[in-house]
Design a protein around this motif. Structure first.
Motif, PDB file in Angstrom:
ATOM      1  N   ALA A 131       0.830  -1.206   0.000  1.00 22.65           N
ATOM      2  CA  ALA A 131       0.000   0.000   0.000  1.00 22.65           C
ATOM      3  C   ALA A 131       0.865   1.257   0.000  1.00 22.65           C
ATOM      4  N   GLN A 132       0.334   2.312  -0.598  1.00 20.35           N
ATOM      5  CA  GLN A 132       1.010   3.605  -0.651  1.00 20.35           C
ATOM      6  C   GLN A 132       0.075   4.649  -0.026  1.00 20.35           C
ATOM      7  N   VAL A 133       0.517   5.243   1.055  1.00 21.14           N
ATOM      8  CA  VAL A 133      -0.264   6.295   1.714  1.00 21.14           C
ATOM      9  C   VAL A 133       0.528   7.579   1.545  1.00 21.14           C
ATOM     10  N   ILE A 134      -0.014   8.510   0.764  1.00 21.22           N
ATOM     11  CA  ILE A 134       0.772   9.643   0.282  1.00 21.22           C
ATOM     12  C   ILE A 134       0.168  10.965   0.734  1.00 21.22           C
ATOM     13  N   GLY A 135       1.031  11.835   1.251  1.00 16.61           N
ATOM     14  CA  GLY A 135       0.630  13.198   1.556  1.00 16.61           C
ATOM     15  C   GLY A 135       0.275  13.424   3.013  1.00 16.61           C
ATOM     16  N   ARG A 141      -8.490   6.189  13.215  1.00 14.61           N
ATOM     17  CA  ARG A 141      -8.314   5.066  14.130  1.00 14.61           C
ATOM     18  C   ARG A 141      -9.057   3.825  13.628  1.00 14.61           C
ATOM     19  N   ARG A 142      -8.369   2.679  13.742  1.00 19.40           N
ATOM     20  CA  ARG A 142      -8.899   1.368  13.363  1.00 19.40           C
ATOM     21  C   ARG A 142      -9.229   1.247  11.873  1.00 19.40           C
ATOM     22  N   ALA A 143      -8.710   2.131  11.057  1.00 15.76           N
ATOM     23  CA  ALA A 143      -8.904   1.987   9.613  1.00 15.76           C
ATOM     24  C   ALA A 143      -8.041   0.850   9.089  1.00 15.76           C
ATOM     25  N   ARG A 144      -8.439   0.287   7.951  1.00 17.24           N
ATOM     26  CA  ARG A 144      -7.682  -0.772   7.290  1.00 17.24           C
ATOM     27  C   ARG A 144      -7.395  -0.338   5.852  1.00 17.24           C
ATOM     28  N   ILE A 145      -6.139  -0.427   5.474  1.00 20.95           N
ATOM     29  CA  ILE A 145      -5.732  -0.097   4.104  1.00 20.95           C
ATOM     30  C   ILE A 145      -5.391  -1.419   3.416  1.00 20.95           C
ATOM     31  N   GLY A 146      -6.155  -1.780   2.387  1.00 17.17           N
ATOM     32  CA  GLY A 146      -5.961  -3.051   1.705  1.00 17.17           C
ATOM     33  C   GLY A 146      -4.662  -3.104   0.919  1.00 17.17           C
ATOM     34  N   ALA A 147      -4.252  -4.314   0.548  1.00 15.43           N
ATOM     35  CA  ALA A 147      -3.009  -4.521  -0.190  1.00 15.43           C
ATOM     36  C   ALA A 147      -3.027  -3.742  -1.505  1.00 15.43           C
ATOM     37  N   ASN A 148      -1.898  -3.066  -1.785  1.00 17.31           N
ATOM     38  CA  ASN A 148      -1.675  -2.316  -3.028  1.00 17.31           C
ATOM     39  C   ASN A 148      -2.599  -1.113  -3.211  1.00 17.31           C
ATOM     40  N   ALA A 149      -3.313  -0.719  -2.180  1.00 15.85           N
ATOM     41  CA  ALA A 149      -4.155   0.477  -2.283  1.00 15.85           C
ATOM     42  C   ALA A 149      -3.270   1.718  -2.348  1.00 15.85           C
ATOM     43  N   VAL A 150      -3.743   2.732  -3.062  1.00 17.54           N
ATOM     44  CA  VAL A 150      -3.049   4.019  -3.126  1.00 17.54           C
ATOM     45  C   VAL A 150      -3.974   5.060  -2.500  1.00 17.54           C
ATOM     46  N   ASP A 153      -6.306  10.598   0.051  1.00 16.42           N
ATOM     47  CA  ASP A 153      -7.325  11.414   0.717  1.00 16.42           C
ATOM     48  C   ASP A 153      -7.498  10.956   2.159  1.00 16.42           C
ATOM     49  N   GLU A 154      -8.143  11.788   2.960  1.00 15.99           N
ATOM     50  CA  GLU A 154      -8.411  11.458   4.361  1.00 15.99           C
ATOM     51  C   GLU A 154      -9.192  10.147   4.454  1.00 15.99           C
ATOM     52  N   VAL A 155      -8.848   9.337   5.463  1.00 18.05           N
ATOM     53  CA  VAL A 155      -9.524   8.056   5.679  1.00 18.05           C
ATOM     54  C   VAL A 155     -10.321   8.146   6.971  1.00 18.05           C
ATOM     55  N   PRO A 156     -11.641   7.956   6.922  1.00 24.21           N
ATOM     56  CA  PRO A 156     -12.448   8.059   8.142  1.00 24.21           C
ATOM     57  C   PRO A 156     -12.116   6.950   9.137  1.00 24.21           C
ATOM     58  N   GLU A 157     -12.450   7.176  10.375  1.00 24.63           N
ATOM     59  CA  GLU A 157     -12.258   6.173  11.415  1.00 24.63           C
ATOM     60  C   GLU A 157     -13.012   4.893  11.058  1.00 24.63           C
ATOM     61  N   GLY A 158     -12.310   3.760  11.133  1.00 26.53           N
ATOM     62  CA  GLY A 158     -12.938   2.462  10.923  1.00 26.53           C
ATOM     63  C   GLY A 158     -13.168   2.066   9.478  1.00 26.53           C
ATOM     64  N   ALA A 159     -12.772   2.902   8.513  1.00 30.02           N
ATOM     65  CA  ALA A 159     -13.010   2.578   7.101  1.00 30.02           C
ATOM     66  C   ALA A 159     -11.986   1.570   6.600  1.00 30.02           C
ATOM     67  N   THR A 160     -12.376   0.794   5.591  1.00 29.21           N
ATOM     68  CA  THR A 160     -11.444  -0.081   4.875  1.00 29.21           C
ATOM     69  C   THR A 160     -11.292   0.463   3.464  1.00 29.21           C
ATOM     70  N   MET A 161     -10.053   0.735   3.059  1.00 24.92           N
ATOM     71  CA  MET A 161      -9.781   1.345   1.766  1.00 24.92           C
ATOM     72  C   MET A 161      -9.138   0.323   0.834  1.00 24.92           C
ATOM     73  N   ILE A 162      -9.649   0.220  -0.379  1.00 24.57           N
ATOM     74  CA  ILE A 162      -9.095  -0.704  -1.362  1.00 24.57           C
ATOM     75  C   ILE A 162      -8.990  -0.007  -2.710  1.00 24.57           C
ATOM     76  N   LEU A 164      -7.071   1.479  -6.466  1.00 21.30           N
ATOM     77  CA  LEU A 164      -6.151   2.498  -6.970  1.00 21.30           C
ATOM     78  C   LEU A 164      -6.965   3.409  -7.891  1.00 21.30           C
ATOM     79  N   LYS A 165      -7.264   4.557  -7.477  1.00 19.90           N
ATOM     80  CA  LYS A 165      -7.153   5.260  -6.227  1.00 19.90           C
ATOM     81  C   LYS A 165      -8.091   4.648  -5.200  1.00 19.90           C
ATOM     82  N   ALA A 166      -7.643   4.583  -3.943  1.00 19.70           N
ATOM     83  CA  ALA A 166      -8.380   3.830  -2.934  1.00 19.70           C
ATOM     84  C   ALA A 166      -9.784   4.398  -2.705  1.00 19.70           C
ATOM     85  N   ARG A 167     -10.734   3.489  -2.491  1.00 19.30           N
ATOM     86  CA  ARG A 167     -12.107   3.859  -2.160  1.00 19.30           C
ATOM     87  C   ARG A 167     -12.530   3.043  -0.944  1.00 19.30           C
TER      88      ARG A 167
END
Length: 233
Positions: A131-135, A141-150, A153-162, A164-167
């Motif tokens: 994963a790439q978290v840029i900027g 808190r407790r967010a999850r960034i999935g494999a290879n996600a880019v 943008d801000e990630v809300p608490e508890g969200a899972t992002m997957i 490219l570009k991550a959603r």
């Protein structure tokens, strides 16, 4: 200090089923990289920048992990495997887990001002492999960034992002409230419910199409006798 070290090693064992003992955990490159970083960060805070960088370069050579001495890191930080890059102004909270080949990168300071260029990772976040978290963004808190996600943008608490570009996959609260989720990705697809709704719609449309075909066939069958009688006349 020994108690803190034991607690740290136990926190890693709780997140990684591979080691059979604390001694094995002590061999992990992520553990050594964090230890070197603590020393480098202390020197960085004392404005002994060259010595801090010297430790940083040595750590990168022996662990394959590059953590800038200026980065601020909380308790029980675990880098699994390595090959990770963490930038100068990154801030990492407590109980954060990062898997291999992750970058906490910065934006290009084109305006000539360094400032806050790297992300802030809050407590209990898990970042999956590659994963790439840029900027200068915040991963809640407790967010999850999935494999290879880019993530840019801000990630809300508890969200899972997957992706490219991550959603966000909009994981429900009962999912993200779990203490730990390996690799930052739910085992069950959080979009499964939406997929089931889509499947039901398709089945409904197929049923209506079949019904229309039957009606057309019946109309054709009813029209054939009248066509024949008209031809006989």
């Amino acid at each position: 200090m020994l108690e803190r070290l034991i607690a740290y090693l136990d926190s890693i064992k709780a997140r990684d089923p591979a080691p059979r003992s604390r001694w094995e955990v002590l061999l992990y490159p992520g553990v050594w990289a964090l230890a070197y970083h603590r020393a480098a960060h202390w020197l960085f805070e004392a404005e002994l920048f060259f010595l801090a960088r010297l430790i940083n370069h040595w750590s990168r050579m022996v662990t394959g992990i590059d953590i800038h001495p200026g980065a601020k890191i909380g308790r029980n930080f675990f880098i699994d495997h390595g090959f990770t890059v963490i930038g100068e102004t990154a801030e990492i909270g407590n109980n954060v887990t990062i898997y291999q080949c992750v970058t906490l990168g910065g934006t290009n300071p084109t305006n000539g001002k360094g400032g806050k260029r790297h992300p802030t990772i809050e407590d209990d976040v898990i970042i999956g492999s590659g994963a790439q978290v840029i900027g200068p963004i915040t991963v809640g808190r407790r967010a999850r960034i999935g494999a290879n996600a880019v993530v840019t943008d801000e990630v809300p608490e508890g969200a899972t992002m997957i992706g490219l570009k991550a959603r966000s996959t909009l994981v429900p609260a009962e999912e993200w409230m779990k203490e730990f989720m390996p690799y930052g990705t739910p085992c069950d697809d959080p979009c499964e419910e939406a997929r089931e709704v889509g499947r039901d719609c398709i089945e409904k449309l197929e049923g209506e199409l079949k019904s229309l075909r039957n009606e057309i066939a019946e109309l054709r069958a009813a029209a054939e006798p009248s066509q024949r009688s008209g031809t006989d006349d």
